[in-house]
Write an enzyme that holds these catalytic residues in place. Sequence first.
Site, mmCIF file in Angstrom:
data_model
loop_
_atom_site.group_PDB
_atom_site.id
_atom_site.type_symbol
_atom_site.label_atom_id
_atom_site.label_comp_id
_atom_site.label_asym_id
_atom_site.label_seq_id
_atom_site.Cartn_x
_atom_site.Cartn_y
_atom_site.Cartn_z
ATOM 1 N N TYR A 97 13.017 10.155 4.154
ATOM 2 C CA TYR A 97 11.647 9.625 4.159
ATOM 3 C C TYR A 97 11.616 8.170 4.090
ATOM 4 O O TYR A 97 10.642 7.662 4.984
ATOM 5 C CB TYR A 97 11.005 9.969 2.726
ATOM 6 N N TYR A 148 -5.897 7.824 1.777
ATOM 7 C CA TYR A 148 -5.856 7.995 0.444
ATOM 8 C C TYR A 148 -6.981 8.285 -0.484
ATOM 9 O O TYR A 148 -7.831 8.907 -0.118
ATOM 10 C CB TYR A 148 -4.876 6.884 -0.320
ATOM 11 N N LYS A 151 3.917 9.403 8.703
ATOM 12 C CA LYS A 151 3.531 10.744 8.205
ATOM 13 C C LYS A 151 2.828 11.602 9.279
ATOM 14 O O LYS A 151 2.875 12.990 9.124
ATOM 15 C CB LYS A 151 2.657 10.876 7.014
ATOM 16 N N VAL A 155 0.942 1.176 4.154
ATOM 17 C CA VAL A 155 0.946 -0.232 3.340
ATOM 18 C C VAL A 155 1.575 -1.391 4.126
ATOM 19 O O VAL A 155 1.271 -2.483 3.707
ATOM 20 C CB VAL A 155 1.740 0.168 2.096
ATOM 21 N N SER A 200 3.235 4.617 6.211
ATOM 22 C CA SER A 200 2.702 6.008 6.092
ATOM 23 C C SER A 200 2.217 6.405 7.520
ATOM 24 O O SER A 200 2.079 7.879 7.435
ATOM 25 C CB SER A 200 1.688 6.083 4.992
#
Length: 313
Positions: free
Chosen positions: A196, A246, A72, A264, A69
Amino acid sequence: MRAISGAALQATLDEITAEMRAATERGRVANYIPPLAAVPDSRFGIAVVLGTGEVHVAGDADEAFSIQSISKVFALTLALGAVGDQLWNRVGREPSGSAFNSIVQLETEHGIPRNPFINAGAIVVCDVLLGRLQPREAIGQLLRFVRELAGDDTIAIDESVARAEQDTGFTNRALANYMRAFGNIHGEVELVLGTYFHFCALAMSCRQLAMAGRYLMAGGISDGHRVITDKRARRINAVMMSCGQYDNSGDFAYRIGLPGKSGVGGGILAVAPGIASIAVWSPGLNPSGNSQLGQMALERLVQRTGWSVFEPR
C-alpha cells in the site's frame, strides 16, 4: 456542452493557471509525511487530454509529484480485473462521510470499509491483489499498468516517500490490524501495508496522470486498446464521483460535477466522460485533505467549458 477549440482551451488553462498563481489562500501542505511537507505551496500544474488525443498543459504540468491516493483508482481497476465483483463482498461503494483515515465506522460495520478510496478500503484492495501475487509482483504490476496507460516508461515509485510512509503510517497500521481482527485482511499486515505504501509513493506529473486516465474517459479504451469493459469504466467513474474526495465528495460533485480522485500530495485526477481526462496539482490541501487550488481550478474549468456531467448535452 459548449464547443471549445484547442486554442480556446489552451487560453482557458493559461488563464486559470495565472489565477491560481495569484491566489493567496492556498491551503496547507501535508506535513505528516516529510517529503510531502518539503514541496513548495507555490506549485500549480494542470493537464487536459481530449478524446481526440490533443494534449493541453499549463503551469508545472511536467513536474512529478506523489500521487498518493490517486493510485487507488489504478489499484481498484487491477483488483476488479483479478476477482471481479467478488471484491464488493469485502469493501463497500458508499461515501464514508468521514476522514480518509477514520477508524470509527469499521467497528460498527464489522471491518468492511465504506469504499475503496478511503485508506481502509485501499488496504483491503491491496490484500486482494496479494491473494494472487507477492508484494514485489503487485508493486511491479501496478507500475507497469500505469506506464502502459500513460505511454511513459519513466514513471517511477519514489522510494523516499515509500520509506517515509512506512515510518509514519501508524494510523494505517491500526486500520489494517483492526480489519485483520474482523477477518477482512487475509495476508500478513506488514506485507499488505508495504504494498500500500509503495502504491501511494507513485510519482507522476499532471501530463502523465491525465494520459493514464484516458481509459476512464473513453469507456475503458486507451490508445485503441480495451483496458476494461465500458460497464466497468462507468462503475469506477461512479465510485469516483460519490467517494473520490473523502468527506468532501458531495461538495465536489455539487461544485464541479465530474468523477474525480484526489491525493494528499495535492493531485486530482478528474474525468469528463467522452470528453477529457484532466489532472491538476497544487500541494496545499483543504481541511478534508484535497487540493484547495486544484478544486478551485477544476470548478473554473467546468464553468468555462460546460464539461460537468450535469450540463445539458
